[in-house]
Write a protein that holds these residues in place. Structure first.
Motif, short mmCIF file in Angstrom:
data_model
loop_
_atom_site.label_atom_id
_atom_site.label_comp_id
_atom_site.label_asym_id
_atom_site.label_seq_id
_atom_site.Cartn_x
_atom_site.Cartn_y
_atom_site.Cartn_z
N SER A 401 0.85 -1.20 0.00
CA SER A 401 0.00 0.00 0.00
C SER A 401 0.88 1.25 0.00
CB SER A 401 -0.93 0.00 1.21
OG SER A 401 -0.19 0.01 2.41
N GLU A 402 0.34 2.33 -0.56
CA GLU A 402 1.14 3.54 -0.73
C GLU A 402 1.17 4.39 0.54
OE1 GLU A 402 -0.52 5.47 -4.15
OE2 GLU A 402 0.25 3.93 -5.52
N VAL A 403 2.26 5.12 0.70
CA VAL A 403 2.35 6.07 1.80
C VAL A 403 1.22 7.08 1.65
CG1 VAL A 403 3.77 7.89 2.84
CG2 VAL A 403 4.85 5.80 1.96
N THR A 404 0.55 7.38 2.74
CA THR A 404 -0.62 8.24 2.63
C THR A 404 -0.74 9.20 3.82
OG1 THR A 404 -3.04 8.27 2.47
CG2 THR A 404 -2.07 6.49 3.74
N ASP A 405 -1.32 10.35 3.54
CA ASP A 405 -1.67 11.30 4.60
C ASP A 405 -3.17 11.28 4.90
OD1 ASP A 405 0.93 12.33 5.07
OD2 ASP A 405 0.78 13.55 3.25
N ASP A 406 -3.88 10.44 4.16
CA ASP A 406 -5.33 10.33 4.34
C ASP A 406 -5.61 9.60 5.66
OD1 ASP A 406 -7.98 9.66 4.33
OD2 ASP A 406 -7.97 8.70 2.36
N PRO A 407 -6.20 10.29 6.63
CA PRO A 407 -6.40 9.67 7.94
C PRO A 407 -7.29 8.42 7.89
CG PRO A 407 -7.45 11.84 7.84
CD PRO A 407 -6.66 11.68 6.59
N TYR A 408 -8.23 8.41 6.95
CA TYR A 408 -9.09 7.22 6.84
C TYR A 408 -8.29 6.02 6.35
CZ TYR A 408 -12.38 3.85 4.99
OH TYR A 408 -13.04 2.68 4.73
N ALA A 409 -7.51 6.25 5.29
CA ALA A 409 -6.74 5.14 4.72
C ALA A 409 -5.74 4.58 5.74
CB ALA A 409 -6.00 5.60 3.46
N ARG A 410 -5.19 5.48 6.54
CA ARG A 410 -4.27 5.04 7.59
C ARG A 410 -5.00 4.22 8.66
NH1 ARG A 410 -0.65 10.22 9.43
NH2 ARG A 410 0.66 10.36 7.56
#
Lengths: 430, 140
Positions: A401-410
């Motif tokens: 999975s990609e590095v993300t800043d999306d709090p939901y995806a995290r």
């Protein structure tokens, strides 16, 4: 030598002793002609094997040889350090295997294999005969990779805690008792080891905990590698949460090329020396030693003198003997050493043994590793590995999975991790 | 040294060094599919058993997090799995799991899970032992 009825049951399997109700599965009318399958090791590999073999075949005789009366899952054990998980919750006994799955449990240690007579020698001196043998002992550790470290130290003052259990509790206690502003130093190994992202997950769980109870404490990871699974996720989140790479970082990571390899331990004074000659004084030290195949795999010749156990890619048959199968972290497979992989290798072996006993050609194996790791209770990530049989090796396809800043995806992946751990424990032990 | 053996050697060597460095095989998806045709397709059971760690034994884990697969309608399974594979909409992880499967493999898994009872695992006899009777996908 005369054997008591109880010993007979113990060593021959209950089905070989008529009318036994001692183990609570006498209703399963096993024929004396049923093949006897013996598995050495009651970890995830051995347990998954026994369970999935029983699901597929009601009549086959299964014996498991495991010295410990309980098993503690490694997946989830890093969260003991931030208080989100307990060892009790991760620990299972083998009652389900005795009753539900009709497995003859022998609490003893396998010490040798007599390939000619098709029997396993136990520490007690007795033997268990098999038609098919599965060996799933897990790995052992190369303690002397860091001079001054030893199994004795691991079991006393300096737990590696890379086999979940009492060492995990001890390390947790040491971290909790660390003085304000104290230093925790971890040594992360090179080579194949259990759960590639787990050292960094552990360091993150410890940092998350220290942030609350000991906010000026530091976590230092000394690495014998220059990168690791999910590294971009970890660096990204550590920067955001723990001031990574700043002068006041709560977590520091020193790569191998920056001199991070730990080479020497002064256990008494709690000083670690790195390959670049730097000496680091710590309050708590966690050396995760490099791994190799188990001593049993070495002693029984399964390793053929190598570090890991060679095997046939289609059936996970040992290269030493066609009636002996090998699974899990001790095997020289081009796969991550995870419990997930071990369980899926075991299902391949269970099917291969059933096929062989029925005179069928075993089918094509297929093994995935769809794992989840976390950096905090609010950041998880996933990896999906597929291993396709390719004759004498495996084709590997991998996605992360990609590095993300999306709090939901995290967050949803962190929740997925917890859900996976719980479901996985049930898949193996219930 | 034959190229096949060389590939194996490289695969094993990279595993010993750094498991994470073992990148996906350089072949394209189409080439991989073609390559796989030289071996019999794994059975629906072999494929489907890989799902148990998340979706439960025989796909029969009924939780809030991941859907159960046991007893799932065949066409529904095929439809949603194919959409995962083709990345028709964002998911948490299933698009990264599904992209490797062929149409035939998806159908085999659909058949396997459709034949499982939609009932929370474990499936027990009255005396607490495991039921075998209706277990599907077991090689005959």
């Amino acid at each position: 030598m005369s054997l008591s009825r109880r010993q007979l049951i113990k060593y021959l399997g209950a089905s070989a002793v008529a009318g036994s109700g001692l183990f609570g599965f006498s209703n399963q009318a096993w024929s004396k002609k049923s093949a006897h399958v013996v598995v050495v090791g009651g970890g995830v590999g051995g347990a998954a094997f026994a369970k999935y073999l029983r699901i597929a075949d009601a009549n086959i005789r299964i014996t498991m040889i495991e010295p410990s009366p309980k098993y503690t899952f490694c997946p989830g054990s890093n969260e003991v350090f931030n208080g989100h998980e307990t060892l009790d919750n991760l620990t299972f006994n083998y009652d389900t295997f005795k009753t539900r799955f009709g497995v003859n449990m022998i609490q003893d240690q396998a010490v040798a294999i007599d390939y000619d007579k098709k029997r396993v020698k136990l520490k007690s001196g007795d033997f268990v005969s098999y038609d098919k043998l599965v060996v799933s002992t897990g790995p052992d550790f190369i303690y002397d990779a860091v001079e001054g470290y030893s199994a004795e130290l691991a079991n006393t003052d300096l737990p590696h805690a890379w086999k979940a259990g009492p060492q995990t509790a001890k390390l947790k206690q040491q971290i909790d008792n660390m003085p304000q502003g104290g230093v925790f130093v971890m040594s992360s190994p090179d080579g194949a080891y259990r759960c590639p992202p787990a050292p960094y997950e552990r360091a993150s769980m410890i940092a998350e905990h220290l942030e609350k109870v000991n906010p000026t404490a530091k976590v230092i990871i000394l690495d014998s590698k220059n990168g690791f699974t999910f590294d971009k996720h970890y660096w990204h989140y550590w920067t955001e949460r723990h001031g990574y790479t700043t002068g006041d970082a709560r977590i520091s990571w020193v790569s191998e090329q920056d001199g991070g390899r730990a080479v020497k331990l002064d256990a008494k004074n709690k000083i670690i020396t790195t390959a670049s000659g730097e000496k680091i004084k710590a309050d708590v030290i966690n050396i995760i030693p490099p791994h190799k195949a188990s001593k049993f795999a070495e002693d029984s010749g399964l390793t053929k003198g190598e570090r890991w156990v060679p095997f046939d890619a289609k059936t996970f048959t040992s290269k030493v003997d066609p009636n002996v199968f090998v699974v899990g972290d001790m095997v020289d497979a081009p796969m991550s050493k995870t419990a997930y992989i071990a369980s899926n290798q075991s299902k391949v072996v269970a099917q291969a043994i059933l096929d062989q006993l029925a005179g069928r050609e075993p089918g094509t194996p297929f093994i995935t590793n769809n794992c989840v790791a976390i950096i905090s209770e609010e950041y998880g990530m996933t990896i999906a590995d597929t291993h396709r049989y390719a004759g004498d090796h495996f084709l590997v396809q991998k996605r992360i999975s990609e590095v993300t800043d999306d709090p939901y995806a995290r967050r949803i992946r962190a929740e997925l991790a917890k859900n996976w751990q719980r479901t996985f424990r049930k898949d193996i032990f219930s | 040294m034959k190229s096949k053996n060389l590939l194996t050697g490289l695969a094993l060597a990279s595993c010993l060094l750094v498991p994470t460095a073992f990148a996906a095989d350089p072949k394209t998806d189409a080439e991989i599919t073609e390559f796989n045709k030289q071996f019999p397709m794994p059975t629906g059971k072999m494929l489907g058993n890989n799902c148990s760690a998340c979706h439960g034994t025989l796909g029969a884990e009924f939780t809030e997090g991941m859907p159960s697969l046991a007893g799932m309608d065949k066409q529904e399974f095929i439809e949603i799995f194919t959409q995962f594979r083709d990345n028709k909409y964002p998911t948490i992880v299933m698009h990264d799991v599904a992209y490797v499967f062929t149409d035939e493999e998806i159908e085999a898994m659909a058949d396997y899970f459709a034949a499982q009872r939609a009932e929370q695992w474990p499936h027990l006899n009255d005396d607490g032992t495991i039921k075998q009777g209706r277990m599907q996908g077991v090689a005959k």
